[in-house]
Design an enzyme around this catalytic site. Structure first.
Site, short mmCIF file in Angstrom:
data_model
loop_
_atom_site.label_atom_id
_atom_site.label_comp_id
_atom_site.label_asym_id
_atom_site.label_seq_id
_atom_site.Cartn_x
_atom_site.Cartn_y
_atom_site.Cartn_z
N LYS A 1 0.90 -1.26 0.08
CA LYS A 1 0.12 -0.09 -0.01
C LYS A 1 0.70 1.19 0.04
O LYS A 1 0.49 2.07 -0.74
CB LYS A 1 -0.86 0.08 1.23
CG LYS A 1 -1.99 -0.89 1.02
CD LYS A 1 -2.82 -1.24 2.26
CE LYS A 1 -3.87 -2.39 2.35
NZ LYS A 1 -4.68 -2.63 3.31
N ASP B 1 -11.06 3.29 4.03
CA ASP B 1 -11.36 1.85 4.02
C ASP B 1 -12.87 1.81 3.81
O ASP B 1 -13.55 0.71 3.73
CB ASP B 1 -10.76 1.11 5.26
CG ASP B 1 -9.75 0.23 4.86
OD1 ASP B 1 -9.36 0.01 3.52
OD2 ASP B 1 -8.98 -0.38 5.91
N GLN C 1 -4.71 -1.35 9.69
CA GLN C 1 -4.81 -2.64 9.03
C GLN C 1 -5.39 -3.93 9.88
O GLN C 1 -5.04 -3.94 11.22
CB GLN C 1 -3.33 -3.29 8.72
CG GLN C 1 -3.01 -4.27 7.93
CD GLN C 1 -3.64 -4.32 6.70
OE1 GLN C 1 -3.46 -3.43 5.85
NE2 GLN C 1 -4.19 -5.34 6.20
#
Ligand code: NDP
Length: 295
Positions: free
Chosen positions: A53, A120, A97
């Site tokens: 990422k 997200d 994460q």
């Protein structure tokens, strides 16, 4: 029939190039989109995702920072890190994460992220916007990437029966919500299956589009697929393989060869959904940075 391979690597790259063009336009008005990724602990798969990422961000001309907290970090320390990033004007998007250590309350952690920086799309405010069809929602990157893949590959969702296996908040549920919305990549009839679904093969065989997100290696076999269906394999599983240097190989939730022999299109693992996920995360970070331009 031999399935057309849906090349997520190439499609993802094309999206990343489009993002880079828009990033350059923002740079011209003094905004450099910034993404912060917070990682707790040492989970090897998470380390790999976080690294890719960060790298993808930098390649698109964005600012990227990874904050690594030790496995021993407390939930309060994690919340304090999020608060700092919420207040940092150089950070337009952030994500924590997953999975988090079991002792932490993921819901509480995700709710702490400013919804305007929640790239997200897991904060309840963005989930609600997605469900109600509000275009300002941040759409979770994996299902958003799958929807883009369908659109850009010319696969018609309008009126199609999409059967999703898996009902997680990360993949299955937002996938269903995207596919039932009106508009391009939507207007599908959606069935969501899970571990309590009865007679799964009879449901999956009804799918014009089958999206498999359960986390079980090679679970979907050819007898569960209607000939000519489009098969999207979300799974990433490590399977022991002594012939490989690392001692394992990656495979999806679909038994690839036999299913590819009867499907009309299929995603490989790796090189299918994974690269699309990263591309859409960049797209969401760009969207977050553009919000600050409008302020
Ligand atoms: P979860 O474990 O959160 O959810 C799995 C879902 O599959 C659950 O809804 C579960 O049902 C269902 N399920 C499990 N076993 C069966 C079964 N035998 N029959 C029917 N349904 C079943 O997983 P995620 O959604 O987070 O991830 C799924 C997979 O996708 C994983 O392999 C993950 O690594 C991968 N992934 C890949 C990404 C990418 O970028 N390519 C991104 C995110 C995930 P129930 O709810 O009843 O337990």
């Amino acid at each position: 029939m031999t399935a057309r391979i849906l090349d997520g690597k190439a499609l993802g790259l094309a999206i990343r190039e489009e993002v880079a063009v828009d990033v350059a336009k923002l740079a011209a008005v003094g905004i450099k989109p910034g993404l912060a990724v917070v990682l707790v602990g040492e989970d090897p798969a998470s380390q790999v995702y976080v690294r890719s990422k960060g790298r993808a961000c930098e390649e698109a001309g964005m600012y990227s920072v990874t904050i690594r907290l030790p496995d021993t970090a407390t939930q309060d320390e994690l919340l304090a890190t999020i608060d700092k990033l919420n207040a940092d004007p150089a950070i337009h998007g952030m994500l924590v994460q997953l999975p988090l250590p079991k002792r932490m309350d993921s819901d509480k952690v995700l709710r702490r992220i400013n919804p305007l920086k929640d790239v997200d799309g897991f904060h309840p405010e963005n989930v609600g916007k997605l469900v109600t069809g509000d275009p300002t929602a941040f759409r979770p990157a994996t299902p958003y990437g799958i929807q883009q893949m369908l659109i850009r590959s010319g696969i018609e969702t309008n009126g199609a029966h999409a059967v999703i296996i898996g009902r997680s908040n990360i993949v299955g549920k937002p996938m269903a919500n995207l596919l039932i919305q009106q508009g391009p990549g939507g207007n599908a009839t959606v069935t969501v299956c899970h571990s309590r679904s009865k007679d799964l093969p009879s449901l999956t065989r009804q799918g014009d589009i089958l999206i498999v997100a359960i986390g079980r290696a090679e679970f979907l076999t050819a007898d569960m697929v209607r000939p000519g269906a489009v098969v999207i394999d979300v799974g990433i599983n490590r399977v022991e393989d002594a012939t490989r240097e690392k001692g394992y190989r990656l495979c999806g939730d679909v038994e690839y060869e036999p299913v590819a022999a009867i499907a009309s299109a299929i995603t490989p693992v790796p090189g299918g959904v994974g690269p699309m996920t990263i591309a859409m995360l960049l797209k969401n970070t760009l969207q977050a940075a553009e919000l600050t331009r409008a302020e």
